[in-house]
Design a protein around this motif. Structure first.
Motif, mmCIF file in Angstrom:
data_model
loop_
_atom_site.group_PDB
_atom_site.id
_atom_site.type_symbol
_atom_site.label_atom_id
_atom_site.label_comp_id
_atom_site.label_asym_id
_atom_site.label_seq_id
_atom_site.Cartn_x
_atom_site.Cartn_y
_atom_site.Cartn_z
ATOM 1 N N CYS A 4 0.843 -1.186 0.000
ATOM 2 C CA CYS A 4 0.000 0.000 0.000
ATOM 3 C C CYS A 4 0.881 1.240 0.000
ATOM 4 O O CYS A 4 1.674 1.440 0.929
ATOM 5 N N LEU A 5 0.736 2.075 -1.019
ATOM 6 C CA LEU A 5 1.547 3.277 -1.161
ATOM 7 C C LEU A 5 0.685 4.526 -1.062
ATOM 8 O O LEU A 5 -0.483 4.515 -1.447
ATOM 9 N N PRO A 6 1.273 5.629 -0.593
ATOM 10 C CA PRO A 6 0.585 6.921 -0.688
ATOM 11 C C PRO A 6 0.819 7.492 -2.070
ATOM 12 O O PRO A 6 1.770 7.103 -2.757
ATOM 13 N N PRO A 7 0.008 8.445 -2.503
ATOM 14 C CA PRO A 7 0.313 9.128 -3.760
ATOM 15 C C PRO A 7 1.456 10.100 -3.518
ATOM 16 O O PRO A 7 1.724 10.488 -2.381
ATOM 17 N N SER A 8 2.163 10.485 -4.571
ATOM 18 C CA SER A 8 3.144 11.553 -4.402
ATOM 19 C C SER A 8 2.392 12.877 -4.314
ATOM 20 O O SER A 8 1.335 13.051 -4.934
ATOM 21 N N GLU A 9 2.935 13.813 -3.541
ATOM 22 C CA GLU A 9 2.254 15.105 -3.399
ATOM 23 C C GLU A 9 2.237 15.844 -4.726
ATOM 24 O O GLU A 9 1.205 16.357 -5.157
ATOM 25 N N GLY A 10 3.381 15.912 -5.383
ATOM 26 C CA GLY A 10 3.436 16.495 -6.711
ATOM 27 C C GLY A 10 3.129 15.450 -7.765
ATOM 28 O O GLY A 10 3.433 14.272 -7.582
ATOM 29 N N LYS A 11 2.514 15.882 -8.839
ATOM 30 C CA LYS A 11 2.124 14.931 -9.882
ATOM 31 C C LYS A 11 2.488 15.498 -11.243
ATOM 32 O O LYS A 11 2.385 16.695 -11.476
ATOM 33 N N THR A 12 2.884 14.616 -12.151
ATOM 34 C CA THR A 12 3.307 15.017 -13.487
ATOM 35 C C THR A 12 2.149 14.857 -14.458
ATOM 36 O O THR A 12 1.549 13.787 -14.554
ATOM 37 N N SER A 13 1.849 15.906 -15.181
ATOM 38 C CA SER A 13 0.730 15.864 -16.134
ATOM 39 C C SER A 13 1.032 14.917 -17.284
ATOM 40 O O SER A 13 2.183 14.792 -17.725
ATOM 41 N N VAL A 108 0.397 -4.088 -5.912
ATOM 42 C CA VAL A 108 0.603 -2.700 -5.471
ATOM 43 C C VAL A 108 -0.680 -1.902 -5.650
ATOM 44 O O VAL A 108 -1.312 -1.961 -6.706
ATOM 45 N N LEU A 109 -1.052 -1.159 -4.617
ATOM 46 C CA LEU A 109 -2.173 -0.234 -4.693
ATOM 47 C C LEU A 109 -1.717 1.125 -4.172
ATOM 48 O O LEU A 109 -1.082 1.216 -3.115
ATOM 49 N N VAL A 110 -2.049 2.168 -4.923
ATOM 50 C CA VAL A 110 -1.778 3.539 -4.508
ATOM 51 C C VAL A 110 -3.084 4.129 -3.986
ATOM 52 O O VAL A 110 -4.099 4.128 -4.692
ATOM 53 N N PHE A 111 -3.065 4.629 -2.769
ATOM 54 C CA PHE A 111 -4.269 5.201 -2.168
ATOM 55 C C PHE A 111 -4.376 6.671 -2.556
ATOM 56 O O PHE A 111 -3.376 7.382 -2.659
ATOM 57 N N SER A 112 -5.604 7.118 -2.775
ATOM 58 C CA SER A 112 -5.832 8.457 -3.322
ATOM 59 C C SER A 112 -7.107 9.054 -2.756
ATOM 60 O O SER A 112 -8.129 8.372 -2.637
ATOM 61 N N GLY A 113 -7.041 10.346 -2.422
ATOM 62 C CA GLY A 113 -8.245 11.025 -1.977
ATOM 63 C C GLY A 113 -9.290 11.151 -3.065
ATOM 64 O O GLY A 113 -10.478 11.281 -2.783
ATOM 65 N N LEU A 114 -8.862 11.102 -4.330
ATOM 66 C CA LEU A 114 -9.787 11.235 -5.459
ATOM 67 C C LEU A 114 -10.270 9.890 -5.971
ATOM 68 O O LEU A 114 -11.463 9.712 -6.240
ATOM 69 N N TRP A 115 -9.373 8.935 -6.142
ATOM 70 C CA TRP A 115 -9.733 7.661 -6.787
ATOM 71 C C TRP A 115 -9.981 6.518 -5.802
ATOM 72 O O TRP A 115 -10.438 5.463 -6.213
ATOM 73 N N ALA A 158 -7.115 -10.584 2.884
ATOM 74 C CA ALA A 158 -7.307 -11.712 3.787
ATOM 75 C C ALA A 158 -6.219 -12.778 3.609
ATOM 76 O O ALA A 158 -5.938 -13.208 2.494
ATOM 77 N N GLY A 159 -5.601 -13.157 4.716
ATOM 78 C CA GLY A 159 -4.613 -14.222 4.703
ATOM 79 C C GLY A 159 -3.280 -13.836 4.103
ATOM 80 O O GLY A 159 -2.409 -14.693 3.914
ATOM 81 N N ASP A 160 -3.069 -12.557 3.810
ATOM 82 C CA ASP A 160 -1.847 -12.107 3.152
ATOM 83 C C ASP A 160 -1.102 -11.151 4.077
ATOM 84 O O ASP A 160 -1.580 -10.816 5.164
ATOM 85 N N VAL A 161 0.068 -10.681 3.653
ATOM 86 C CA VAL A 161 0.773 -9.646 4.384
ATOM 87 C C VAL A 161 0.535 -8.316 3.672
ATOM 88 O O VAL A 161 0.658 -8.217 2.450
ATOM 89 N N VAL A 162 0.137 -7.302 4.440
ATOM 90 C CA VAL A 162 -0.085 -5.959 3.919
ATOM 91 C C VAL A 162 1.129 -5.118 4.289
ATOM 92 O O VAL A 162 1.382 -4.867 5.476
ATOM 93 N N VAL A 163 1.883 -4.709 3.283
ATOM 94 C CA VAL A 163 3.099 -3.911 3.485
ATOM 95 C C VAL A 163 2.691 -2.453 3.361
ATOM 96 O O VAL A 163 2.442 -1.960 2.264
ATOM 97 N N ASP A 164 2.601 -1.750 4.486
ATOM 98 C CA ASP A 164 1.967 -0.431 4.518
ATOM 99 C C ASP A 164 3.004 0.679 4.544
ATOM 100 O O ASP A 164 3.658 0.920 5.559
#
Length: 277
Positions: A4-13, A108-115, A158-164
């Motif tokens: 589980c990753l955070p988004p980067s604060e800056g983003k490239t268009s 891999v999942l990126v968490f987002s306030g929008l998506w 479930a049943g896995d390891v979550v790398v946060d």
């Protein structure tokens, strides 16, 4: 393994001319309705005169906030090209191929306030919105996303390891179950620097080191870890290796050790402490 990753604060268009985002094509299609709701609210909020205050950003980012009003038509690109911060540069997600790329797409999942969440290959436009914002008509984003992310991710974890590797605002949007049916081994990553036997928490180096660990977990041979103990063993493969160079000084730093600290209570994570020199 679920990273589980955070988004980067800056983003490239994305480059001009690309197709816009297709919400229904994003990972976890069960989130589509909530994505529509949050996107509409963000577009409306970004058109307000007090938009920068609502979105909790400085006046210097007014152009990025204004860009939010065009998100439905803006060109999209893979998330690995939009998120380009320190963690992402260190992980090298955009440079993966073969089995490593397939592992990233699945793990891999990126968490987002929008998506809510996106996978590395999901095509999205650049945007400005953090999980700590309260959007008019939606409310606090972490609370707004929480039931939807729980429904979308509980079975996957479930049943896995979550790398946060997420920051606190994004952790509050989804916490994996650690007891009962569907429990996961939830492990947060903490980075400390050891100098003359004294350990201190670091910030910039922490993002880079989490990125290095992410890249290592995706590229290493063999099956991915599925428990906290297996994650610790995989992290220890980096012990003694140079993992970065400090900007300005040119001095390198290396991984000294990886240590696993057990959870202190129910619905609490284990902590994988990465010690750098």
């Amino acid at each position: 393994m679920l990273i589980c990753l955070p988004p980067s604060e800056g983003k490239t268009s994305a480059p001009d001319g690309g197709a816009p985002v297709d919400l229904a094509a994003l990972t976890a299609p069960g989130l589509t309705a909530q994505r529509e709701t949050v996107l509409d609210a963000l577009v409306d909020a970004s058109a307000r005169e007090d938009a920068t205050a609502v979105l909790k950003v400085g006046a210097s980012l007014a152009d990025e906030v204004a860009r939010n009003t065009r998100l439905r038509s803006a060109p999209a690109a893979p998330a690995t090209e939009v998120y380009t911060g320190v963690l992402y540069a260190a992980a090298g997600l955009g440079d993966l191929s073969g089995e490593a790329a397939a592992r990233a797409a699945a793990d891999v999942l990126v968490f987002s306030g929008l998506w809510g969440v996106v996978a590395p290959t999901d095509r999205i436009p650049a945007y400005r919105l953090s999980m700590g914002v309260s959007l008019p008509g939606v409310g606090g984003l972490a609370a707004a996303w929480r039931p939807h992310l729980e429904a979308a991710l509980a079975e996957r974890a479930a049943g896995d390891v979550v790398v946060d590797c997420r920051s606190a605002a994004y952790v509050s949007a989804w916490k994996p179950a650690t007891t009962g049916h569907g429990a996961a081994d939830w492990v947060t990553i903490r980075v400390v620097r050891e100098t003359d036997g004294v350990r201190t928490v670091v910030s910039h180096h922490a993002k880079h080191t989490r990125g290095v660990l992410t890249g290592h977990l995706l590229r290493r041979p063999g099956p991915p870890p599925t428990s906290a103990a297996e994650l610790l063993a995989a992290a220890r493969e980096l012990d003694g290796t140079v993992i970065g160079t400090e900007a300005g000084t040119g001095l390198s730093y290396r991984m000294l050790a990886a240590e696993l600290h057990e959870a202190t209570g129910p619905r609490r994570p284990h902590t994988l402490e990465l010690v750098i020199s």
